[in-house]
Design a protein around this motif. Structure first.
Motif, mmCIF file in Angstrom:
data_model
loop_
_atom_site.group_PDB
_atom_site.id
_atom_site.type_symbol
_atom_site.label_atom_id
_atom_site.label_comp_id
_atom_site.label_asym_id
_atom_site.label_seq_id
_atom_site.Cartn_x
_atom_site.Cartn_y
_atom_site.Cartn_z
ATOM 1 N N ALA A 6 51.678 40.526 41.366
ATOM 2 C CA ALA A 6 52.398 41.263 40.488
ATOM 3 C C ALA A 6 52.114 40.779 39.126
ATOM 4 O O ALA A 6 52.186 41.422 37.938
ATOM 5 C CB ALA A 6 53.642 41.061 41.001
ATOM 6 N N GLU A 7 52.085 39.673 38.971
ATOM 7 C CA GLU A 7 51.942 38.684 37.675
ATOM 8 C C GLU A 7 50.418 39.088 37.081
ATOM 9 O O GLU A 7 50.432 39.474 35.864
ATOM 10 C CB GLU A 7 51.951 37.167 37.739
ATOM 11 N N THR A 8 49.600 39.141 37.601
ATOM 12 C CA THR A 8 48.171 39.623 37.233
ATOM 13 C C THR A 8 48.054 40.990 36.868
ATOM 14 O O THR A 8 47.605 41.379 35.673
ATOM 15 C CB THR A 8 46.997 39.401 38.306
ATOM 16 N N ALA A 9 48.743 41.687 37.781
ATOM 17 C CA ALA A 9 48.831 43.320 37.417
ATOM 18 C C ALA A 9 49.687 43.644 36.134
ATOM 19 O O ALA A 9 49.017 44.411 35.555
ATOM 20 C CB ALA A 9 49.484 44.179 38.659
ATOM 21 N N GLY A 10 50.608 43.009 36.035
ATOM 22 C CA GLY A 10 51.472 42.976 34.704
ATOM 23 C C GLY A 10 50.563 42.576 33.600
ATOM 24 O O GLY A 10 50.676 43.193 32.460
ATOM 25 N N LYS A 11 50.011 41.611 33.797
ATOM 26 C CA LYS A 11 49.090 40.993 32.621
ATOM 27 C C LYS A 11 47.850 41.864 32.287
ATOM 28 O O LYS A 11 47.482 42.154 31.052
ATOM 29 C CB LYS A 11 48.621 39.550 32.765
ATOM 30 N N ILE A 12 47.457 42.429 33.234
ATOM 31 C CA ILE A 12 46.120 43.347 32.980
ATOM 32 C C ILE A 12 46.601 44.640 32.078
ATOM 33 O O ILE A 12 46.184 45.230 31.187
ATOM 34 C CB ILE A 12 45.549 43.823 34.171
ATOM 35 N N ARG A 13 47.863 45.199 32.585
ATOM 36 C CA ARG A 13 48.390 46.263 32.184
ATOM 37 C C ARG A 13 48.826 46.248 30.563
ATOM 38 O O ARG A 13 48.764 46.887 29.808
ATOM 39 C CB ARG A 13 49.629 46.908 32.926
ATOM 40 N N SER A 14 49.438 44.886 30.418
ATOM 41 C CA SER A 14 49.860 44.612 29.069
ATOM 42 C C SER A 14 48.817 44.089 27.921
ATOM 43 O O SER A 14 48.952 43.761 26.830
ATOM 44 C CB SER A 14 51.147 43.406 28.938
ATOM 45 N N MET A 15 47.424 43.945 28.673
ATOM 46 C CA MET A 15 46.315 43.466 27.996
ATOM 47 C C MET A 15 46.500 41.837 27.536
ATOM 48 O O MET A 15 45.785 41.518 26.661
ATOM 49 C CB MET A 15 45.899 44.354 26.679
ATOM 50 N N GLU A 16 47.281 41.364 28.334
ATOM 51 C CA GLU A 16 47.206 39.815 28.229
ATOM 52 C C GLU A 16 46.100 39.308 28.872
ATOM 53 O O GLU A 16 45.387 38.255 28.425
ATOM 54 C CB GLU A 16 48.593 39.180 28.789
ATOM 55 N N ILE A 17 45.735 39.977 29.931
ATOM 56 C CA ILE A 17 44.439 39.785 30.235
ATOM 57 C C ILE A 17 43.548 41.001 29.915
ATOM 58 O O ILE A 17 43.801 42.041 30.305
ATOM 59 C CB ILE A 17 44.286 39.605 32.006
ATOM 60 N N ARG A 18 42.620 40.703 29.050
ATOM 61 C CA ARG A 18 41.653 41.699 28.620
ATOM 62 C C ARG A 18 40.116 41.359 28.659
ATOM 63 O O ARG A 18 39.768 39.913 29.203
ATOM 64 C CB ARG A 18 42.030 41.916 27.061
ATOM 65 N N GLY A 19 39.409 42.527 28.595
ATOM 66 C CA GLY A 19 37.902 42.104 28.804
ATOM 67 C C GLY A 19 37.439 42.636 30.188
ATOM 68 O O GLY A 19 38.051 42.082 31.226
ATOM 69 N N ALA A 20 36.498 43.606 30.517
ATOM 70 C CA ALA A 20 36.420 43.785 31.689
ATOM 71 C C ALA A 20 35.936 42.937 32.658
ATOM 72 O O ALA A 20 36.440 42.995 33.605
ATOM 73 C CB ALA A 20 35.200 45.089 31.583
ATOM 74 N N LYS A 49 48.551 46.560 53.830
ATOM 75 C CA LYS A 49 48.986 45.562 52.711
ATOM 76 C C LYS A 49 48.061 45.286 51.704
ATOM 77 O O LYS A 49 48.327 45.385 50.488
ATOM 78 C CB LYS A 49 49.649 44.503 53.081
ATOM 79 N N MET A 50 46.898 45.003 52.173
ATOM 80 C CA MET A 50 45.836 44.636 51.190
ATOM 81 C C MET A 50 45.249 46.036 50.473
ATOM 82 O O MET A 50 45.054 45.738 49.170
ATOM 83 C CB MET A 50 44.689 43.845 52.039
ATOM 84 N N ARG A 51 45.243 47.018 51.172
ATOM 85 C CA ARG A 51 44.771 48.331 50.328
ATOM 86 C C ARG A 51 45.863 48.693 49.351
ATOM 87 O O ARG A 51 45.406 49.310 48.189
ATOM 88 C CB ARG A 51 44.492 49.403 51.305
ATOM 89 N N SER A 52 47.238 48.387 49.591
ATOM 90 C CA SER A 52 48.276 48.624 48.682
ATOM 91 C C SER A 52 48.204 47.857 47.720
ATOM 92 O O SER A 52 48.261 48.082 46.430
ATOM 93 C CB SER A 52 49.622 48.213 49.587
ATOM 94 N N ALA A 53 47.781 46.578 47.762
ATOM 95 C CA ALA A 53 47.630 45.588 46.684
ATOM 96 C C ALA A 53 46.342 45.984 45.790
ATOM 97 O O ALA A 53 46.470 45.972 44.711
ATOM 98 C CB ALA A 53 47.219 44.189 47.217
ATOM 99 N N GLY A 54 45.330 46.604 46.533
ATOM 100 C CA GLY A 54 44.107 47.087 45.781
ATOM 101 C C GLY A 54 44.869 48.510 44.742
ATOM 102 O O GLY A 54 44.297 48.259 43.465
ATOM 103 N N GLU A 55 45.421 49.073 45.292
ATOM 104 C CA GLU A 55 46.023 50.368 44.506
ATOM 105 C C GLU A 55 46.865 49.890 43.349
ATOM 106 O O GLU A 55 46.718 50.484 42.265
ATOM 107 C CB GLU A 55 46.748 51.077 45.639
ATOM 108 N N VAL A 56 47.599 48.901 43.477
ATOM 109 C CA VAL A 56 48.508 48.150 42.460
ATOM 110 C C VAL A 56 47.534 47.710 41.257
ATOM 111 O O VAL A 56 47.871 47.914 39.917
ATOM 112 C CB VAL A 56 49.483 47.138 42.798
ATOM 113 N N LEU A 57 46.760 47.284 41.740
ATOM 114 C CA LEU A 57 45.582 46.670 40.782
ATOM 115 C C LEU A 57 44.797 47.759 39.953
ATOM 116 O O LEU A 57 44.670 47.939 38.793
ATOM 117 C CB LEU A 57 44.816 45.616 41.264
ATOM 118 N N LEU A 58 44.654 48.727 40.449
ATOM 119 C CA LEU A 58 43.606 49.888 40.412
ATOM 120 C C LEU A 58 44.403 50.631 39.168
ATOM 121 O O LEU A 58 43.653 51.332 38.251
ATOM 122 C CB LEU A 58 43.302 50.891 41.423
ATOM 123 N N SER A 59 45.968 50.746 39.247
ATOM 124 C CA SER A 59 46.635 51.601 38.468
ATOM 125 C C SER A 59 46.732 51.183 37.038
ATOM 126 O O SER A 59 47.315 51.670 36.287
ATOM 127 C CB SER A 59 47.936 51.744 39.190
#
Length: 314
Positions: A6-20, A49-59
């Protein structure tokens, strides 16, 4: 406490984690941590559950192709016939291997790309690409006398990160507004940029403004080199799928206070644009340098996608 996922997904979405590249590595680490945290004994439940985790990140970031490629690499080996321990071990192994190969790719691309930068060259770069900057840093480490023009990269000013890296390395750097790129192009020998995605025809999707810079370079007969790890190539473009261009929140451009008093103004804030292959001279990958029209070879030979894979995300 938030999970790593959840933390990683949030940081990617907010661009706190950036760069492909960094997005891909952090997403893979999150999948690994999530797999290690699940205590399911039933393999089907674990896979779900792992596929759901993948979907969270993909979004989180629809344009960065590195993200679905990374998720596909880590999760595509799940087999419901194996026990949960074996599936988890496979995910952990593939995740560790991906992170190691990704970091190695940055070094290899830097070495290959630096060969294309000559002693005395003036380089222009746009955005904050680790691999593009890696080519410039390696050329400097080799003792080549180079000078860099770096754009500010509105509206999020990623260019500030670029000039800090170049300054710390002792490289003479000129910081310019994005719209000045054409003005200074006559002084530039080579444009070095990264990319978030490479399509099957060799076009590249990169930070907004890249296509204008490439067009200016084309007009000025200035070389354009793209630095890209192989996992940034977009397999689904083989079947005609278009890459979705992400539009960011209007608050990045106008403050809410100003936007409120201008009800007839709509802010358009695309984060990326598409640069046609004909404006690109070379794409440098960890597997070697290729002309853009050979992009399909990377998709075919190095990413491991099969035709049957195109109807699923991973």
């Amino acid at each position: 406490m938030k999970s790593v996922l959840a933390e990683t997904a949030g940081k990617i979405r907010s661009m706190e984690i950036r760069g492909a590249g960094k997005i891909a590595r952090e997403a893979v680490f999150a999948l690994k941590s999530h797999a290690e945290s699940l205590d399911d004994q039933n393999s089907s439940a674990f896979i779900t559950k792992m596929r759901s985790a993948g979907e969270v990140l993909l979004s989180t970031r629809p344009t960065a192709v590195s993200l679905p490629n990374a998720v596909n690499i880590v999760l595509s080996g799940m087999n419901g016939e194996d026990d949960t321990g074996e599936i988890r071990a496979g995910i952990v192994s593939r995740a560790d291997d991906f992170i190691e190969r990704s970091n190695s790719a940055v070094r290899k691309i830097g070495e290959i790309g630096a060969r294309r930068i000559s002693d005395g060259d003036t380089v222009l770069t746009h955005c904050n690409s680790q691999v593009a900057i890696g080519c410039i840093l390696e050329a400097h480490r080799q003792g080549k006398d180079i000078e860099v023009f770096a754009t500010e990269v509105r509206p999020r000013n990623q260019g500030l990160l670029t000039i800090k890296t170049l300054n710390d390395a002792g490289i003479k750097t000129n910081f310019i507004v994005d719209s000045a790129a054409r003005y200074f192009m006559k002084n530039v020998d080579i444009v070095v940029i990264g990319t978030d995605a490479v399509t099957v025809n060799g076009s590249v999707v990169n930070k907004i403004g890249t296509s204008q810079i490439a067009l200016a370079a084309h007009e000025a007969r200035t070389r354009v080199m793209v630095a890209a790890e192989t996992y940034k190539f977009a397999p689904k473009t083989l079947t005609g799928e278009l890459i979705k261009i992400e539009e960011r929140d209007n608050s990045e451009v106008l403050s809410p206070e100003i936007a409120e008093i201008m009800p007839n103004v709509t802010v358009r804030n695309p984060a990326f644009d598409i640069t046609p292959a004909e404006y690109i001279d070379l794409i440098v990958t960890e597997e070697g340098a290729i002309p853009p029209e050979m992009a399909y070879i990377i998709i075919k030979d190095y990413l491991g996608w099969k035709i049957g894979d195109f109807d699923r995300d991973f």
